[in-house]
Motif scaffolding. Structure first.
Motif, short mmCIF file in Angstrom:
data_model
loop_
_atom_site.label_atom_id
_atom_site.label_comp_id
_atom_site.label_asym_id
_atom_site.label_seq_id
_atom_site.Cartn_x
_atom_site.Cartn_y
_atom_site.Cartn_z
N LYS A 147 0.80 -1.26 0.09
CA LYS A 147 0.11 -0.08 0.08
C LYS A 147 0.67 1.13 0.05
CE LYS A 147 -3.81 -0.08 2.42
NZ LYS A 147 -4.81 0.06 3.44
N ASP A 148 1.96 1.14 0.66
CA ASP A 148 3.07 2.36 0.68
C ASP A 148 3.98 2.31 -0.32
OD1 ASP A 148 4.72 0.48 1.35
OD2 ASP A 148 5.18 1.14 3.27
N ASP A 160 -1.82 -3.95 5.13
CA ASP A 160 -0.95 -2.80 5.11
C ASP A 160 0.37 -2.96 5.68
OD1 ASP A 160 -3.25 -1.00 5.69
OD2 ASP A 160 -3.40 -1.69 7.53
#
Length: 492
Positions: A147-148, A160
């Motif tokens: 996600k990042d 995450d």
């Protein structure tokens, strides 16, 4: 449960020699199925197919557009899971129209194999791109990006989480040795996921569940939602590849992929489960944004979509806790010659013709005269509709038929034309059905203890062998304990 026991004698020629013992996974299979490492950046570049470049723009689609697309898809998925409250005969809601999957309207009456087969065609139509097992990482760097944006989101972990690509390899969610191989399902990015190498090794080729040593709980690594994700991947594989399997790798045999509640250790059956647990997980752990984003990403590349991510409720229209569902409609009555269930010795008379039939998940599986081509100690079944009110309807000429005569308070079951039945020689999995290659030097009969339950289910145990005849999805065979799928005798 009260049972009435009696002795049955099956008089027939036998196969030469002893049956082969069951196939069990090798230690290397159990420890680690996918030992290949992640390609380096230079290797990855050389693997990329020239007709499908991954441009910076494609990999760097704006996060705001992706989030908007994912949010919209998630709302649609949640809405579809709680759709119309109108119910039909089997208690399932009427499905809303979805042109992508050709679901709704007349298809509301489909269940089980019919629904699965129709959905399989729609899956194939949703994307026709394929790739090699080796080139899967070309797509994972986009579809499974964290996600990042700093790494890869490994399977079995929270959406995450982010890890380095070098710590991952390719996890066959449907195991390599259980029929995925390295083609077909074994090179399908909907079935293969990046996973931490150590966790891939820990899982090996275990099927999914939460109770036995042969089972692996995908939620045991800290992210419970992995249970739902795993279930929906297996539903996809068992639907798209219901009539085939992968080749290469450690996959052996040609049995199609199948979900059931008793996969066991014989990987050549290409079965996985446990089905009732997967259905439970699918309901308890809903689709998440990461699943939707991944599904859309693969579709953007041209790969087929997973309909169980868009409509998780479809699984309940194909399977119930026992197996494939039966049809929902009452409009079409049973067809074929009726055969009455035998529930006790008193039901049998000299000259009766009898079939041995397993019943599971709204379907019947009759013992035939045909060997499984890759596992000759198994007999192939013929699939049909479940009995109705204790009556089995069939005109299938492949069914193995027995002629019954009275004998000393028991019965002798004789196969016409010496084209069937079986033996047990005391070894595990050594019950065989089918026409023997030769009967020379082999005994021609075997004794069975047979008992009926109050519901009419029959138990067949070889005397002195402690081996039971059973239907071990998807074949008839022998086992060291009484099978969980009920067997019945039916006579004309």
């Amino acid at each position: 449960m009260k049972k009435t026991s009696f002795l049955l004698l099956l008089t027939l020629p036998l196969l030469l020699g002893s049956c082969v013992s069951p196939v069990t996974p090798s230690s290397s299979e159990t420890i680690h199925e996918n030992s290949d490492t992640v390609p380096s950046n230079s290797e990855e570049s050389s693997l990329l197919e020239s007709s499908e470049p991954l441009s910076t723009e494609e990999e760097g689609t704006s996060s705001s557009k992706e989030e908007e697309k994912t949010s919209s898809s998630l709302e649609e998925t949640q809405s579809s899971s709680s759709s119309s409250s109108s119910v039909i005969l089997d208690g399932l809601p009427l499905l809303e129209e979805d042109s992508r999957w050709n679901v709704g309207g007349a298809l509301n009456s489909l269940r089980g194999a019919d629904f699965r087969n129709a959905l399989a065609n729609s899956i194939k139509a949703s994307g026709n791109k394929t790739c090699s097992y080796k080139s899967l990482w070309n797509y994972f760097v986009t579809s499974d990006a964290s996600k990042d944006g700093t790494g890869i989101r490994p399977f079995y972990h929270s959406p995450d989480e982010s890890v380095s690509k070098g710590s991952c390899n390719k996890e066959h969610v449907w195991p390599n040795s259980r029929g995925a191989g390295k083609t077909g399902p074994g090179s399908d990015p909907q079935v293969i996921r990046p996973a931490l190498s150590s966790e891939n090794s820990s899982r090996g080729n275990k099927y999914f569940g939460d109770s036995s040593s042969l089972e692996f709980d995908p939620g045991s690594l800290g992210y419970p939602g992995a249970r739902g994700e795993a279930a929906r991947i297996l539903f996809y594989a068992a639907t798209r590849y219901y009539d085939t399997c992968g080749t290469g790798g450690s996959s052996k045999g040609s049995a199609p992929l199948i979900l059931n509640n008793n996969p066991g250790s014989d990987t050549m059956l290409h079965s996985l489960g446990t089905l009732k647990t997967l259905l439970k997980w699918n309901r308890e752990y809903p689709v998440n944004e990461a699943e939707i984003k991944r599904n859309e990403s693969l579709a953007d590349f041209g790969f087929a979509r997973n309909p169980f991510i868009e409509h998780p409720e479809y699984a309940d229209y194909i399977w119930d806790d026992l197996g494939l569902r039966s049809e929902a409609s009452e409009e079409v009555g049973p067809t074929g010659t009726p055969h009455e269930m035998v529930t006790s010795l008193a039901d049998l008379s000299s000259g009766d013709k009898v079939y041995l039939v397993a019943v599971s998940g709204g379907l019947s599986y009759g013992a035939t005269k045909v060997f499984s081509p890759n596992t000759p100690w198994y007999i192939k079944p013929t699939e049909g509709k479940a009995p109705v009110d204790g009556v089995f309807y069939s005109d299938d000429t492949a069914l193995a038929e027995f002629s019954v005569t009275a004998s000393g308070g028991g019965c002798v079951f004789t196969a016409a034309g010496d084209d069937l039945y079986s033996f047990i020689d005391g070894t595990y999995y050594s019950i065989c059905y089918g026409k023997p290659a030769s009967s020379s030097a082999n005994p021609v009969s075997n004794s069975w203890n047979v008992s009926f339950s109050s519901s009419g289910a029959v138990t067949m145990k070889g005397i002195g062998t402690n081996v039971y005849a059973e239907f071990y999805m998807p074949s008839f065979c022998g086992y060291k304990a009484e099978g969980s799928i009920p067997l019945y005798f039916f006579k004309k």
